[in-house]
Scaffold this motif. Structure first.
Motif, PDB file in Angstrom:
ATOM      1  N   HIS A 274       9.538 -56.666  -5.607  1.00 15.97           N
ATOM      2  CA  HIS A 274       9.137 -57.447  -4.429  1.00 15.97           C
ATOM      3  C   HIS A 274       9.272 -58.930  -4.735  1.00 15.97           C
ATOM      4  CE1 HIS A 274       7.120 -54.287  -1.951  1.00 15.97           C
ATOM      5  NE2 HIS A 274       6.921 -53.706  -3.130  1.00 15.97           N
ATOM      6  N   ASP A 275       9.464 -59.698  -3.678  1.00 17.71           N
ATOM      7  CA  ASP A 275       9.585 -61.150  -3.796  1.00 17.71           C
ATOM      8  C   ASP A 275       8.206 -61.779  -3.646  1.00 17.71           C
ATOM      9  OD1 ASP A 275      10.542 -63.701  -3.930  1.00 17.71           O
ATOM     10  OD2 ASP A 275      11.452 -63.701  -1.934  1.00 17.71           O
ATOM     11  N   TYR A 276       7.376 -61.637  -4.660  1.00 17.37           N
ATOM     12  CA  TYR A 276       5.987 -62.106  -4.578  1.00 17.37           C
ATOM     13  C   TYR A 276       5.740 -63.394  -5.371  1.00 17.37           C
ATOM     14  CZ  TYR A 276       4.494 -57.500  -2.763  1.00 17.37           C
ATOM     15  OH  TYR A 276       4.306 -56.374  -2.019  1.00 17.37           O
TER      16      TYR A 276
ATOM     17  N   MET B  15       8.549 -55.809   3.900  1.00 21.04           N
ATOM     18  CA  MET B  15       7.508 -55.956   2.876  1.00 21.04           C
ATOM     19  C   MET B  15       7.990 -56.733   1.647  1.00 21.04           C
ATOM     20  SD  MET B  15       5.667 -52.197   3.150  1.00 21.04           S
ATOM     21  CE  MET B  15       4.578 -52.453   1.763  1.00 21.04           C
ATOM     22  N   GLN B  16       8.957 -57.620   1.873  1.00 20.61           N
ATOM     23  CA  GLN B  16       9.489 -58.468   0.793  1.00 20.61           C
ATOM     24  C   GLN B  16      10.043 -57.649  -0.375  1.00 20.61           C
ATOM     25  OE1 GLN B  16       5.557 -60.582   1.065  1.00 20.61           O
ATOM     26  NE2 GLN B  16       6.807 -62.311   0.416  1.00 20.61           N
ATOM     27  N   ASN B  17      10.606 -56.471  -0.048  1.00 19.88           N
ATOM     28  CA  ASN B  17      11.228 -55.677  -1.115  1.00 19.88           C
ATOM     29  C   ASN B  17      12.562 -56.266  -1.533  1.00 19.88           C
ATOM     30  OD1 ASN B  17       9.504 -53.486   0.420  1.00 19.88           O
ATOM     31  ND2 ASN B  17      10.000 -52.628  -1.592  1.00 19.88           N
ATOM     32  N   PHE B  18      12.899 -56.020  -2.801  1.00 19.77           N
ATOM     33  CA  PHE B  18      14.243 -56.302  -3.293  1.00 19.77           C
ATOM     34  C   PHE B  18      14.938 -54.990  -3.637  1.00 19.77           C
ATOM     35  CE2 PHE B  18      12.815 -60.615  -5.036  1.00 19.77           C
ATOM     36  CZ  PHE B  18      13.537 -61.344  -4.109  1.00 19.77           C
TER      37      PHE B  18
ATOM     38  N   ASP C 227       8.269 -47.554   0.281  1.00 24.20           N
ATOM     39  CA  ASP C 227       8.996 -48.802   0.551  1.00 24.20           C
ATOM     40  C   ASP C 227      10.142 -49.015  -0.440  1.00 24.20           C
ATOM     41  OD1 ASP C 227       6.775 -49.168  -1.257  1.00 24.20           O
ATOM     42  OD2 ASP C 227       7.063 -51.330  -1.161  1.00 24.20           O
TER      43      ASP C 227
ATOM     44  N   PRO D 231      12.533 -65.823  -7.249  1.00 28.35           N
ATOM     45  CA  PRO D 231      12.835 -64.394  -7.070  1.00 28.35           C
ATOM     46  C   PRO D 231      13.055 -63.616  -8.374  1.00 28.35           C
ATOM     47  CG  PRO D 231      14.694 -65.757  -6.385  1.00 28.35           C
ATOM     48  CD  PRO D 231      13.584 -66.701  -6.693  1.00 28.35           C
TER      49      PRO D 231
ATOM     50  N   PRO E 102      17.393 -58.747  -0.474  1.00 30.30           N
ATOM     51  CA  PRO E 102      16.115 -58.577   0.240  1.00 30.30           C
ATOM     52  C   PRO E 102      16.264 -57.510   1.315  1.00 30.30           C
ATOM     53  CG  PRO E 102      16.835 -60.879   0.209  1.00 30.30           C
ATOM     54  CD  PRO E 102      18.004 -60.055  -0.213  1.00 30.30           C
TER      55      PRO E 102
END
Ligand SMILES: [Fe+2]
Length: 203
Positions: free
Chosen positions: A169-171, A11-14, A60, A175, A7
């Motif tokens: 993203h971790d949406y 912006m909850q990016n991986f 991002d 995950p 993470p």
């Protein structure tokens, strides 16, 4: 091959490291906001990171790409038409070598024109093309719901159902998830025509 899911940023990016455990050769995917956790992990695991790859040109995902490549002694990689302007420009079906393994580039436009996924035969890194439970926006410059529908259904959904999806993203509720499970849960896969999908995206 082994996957590290990292993470990064607000912006909850991986970000990811994909590693050939035999040779310790690796590639990074979407450095995004920060290089430190990726560099630390590469160092503690004694990895030789050859490539820093972008799934697409949104800031991002690529903000620190050049810095990360410099810190790791790697080269940057992105789709040939990308404004990212990487050291290595790749096209659909090009391969990146890690030890004895090939990682395949799959062009998946729709979220952006320069969107690609990276596939090692078991793991699929989908950037903002596909998330767990969701899919990438199609209303930004270069976006197209018709192209995204085709990328999801004609390029991704034909892969083996045990393929594990690693999103940008971790949406989702988890995950990462298998393509088989995703195909039964994700509304973008449940849409059976491009018109159904367009009703979902409201484009
Ligand atoms: Fe994006």
């Amino acid at each position: 091959m082994k996957v590290y899911q990292i993470p990064v940023g607000p912006m909850q990016n991986f970000a990811y490291l994909l590693v050939d455990e035999e040779s310790r050769e690796a590639l990074a995917i979407d450095s995004g906001w920060e290089t430190e956790p990726i560099v630390k992990l590469a160092s503690s695991e004694k990895l030789r990171v050859k490539y820093v790859c972008a799934t697409h040109g949104h800031y991002d995902h690529v903000k620190t790409m050049g810095k990360l490549a410099a810190e790791l002694g790697a080269v940057t990689v992105a789709f040939e038409g990308s404004e990212v302007n990487p050291k290595v420009k790749v096209r659909d079906a090009d391969t990146l070598r890690l030890g004895q393994n090939d990682v395949i580039v799959m062009h998946t436009p729709g979220h952006t024109e320069d969107s690609v996924c990276y596939y090692d035969g078991s793991h699929l890194f989908t950037g903002d093309t596909l998330f767990v439970d969701a899919w990438g926006r199609t209303d930004l410059p270069g976006g197209s719901s018709a192209k995204l529908y085709s990328s999801l259904h004609d390029v991704i959904l034909v892969l083996p159902e045990e393929t594990v999806i690693y999103p940008g993203h971790d949406y989702g509720e988890v995950p990462f998830r298998t393509l088989g499970e995703e195909s039964r849960k994700n509304p973008a896969f449940l849409a059976k025509t491009v018109d159904d999908f367009k009703r979902l995206t409201q484009d």
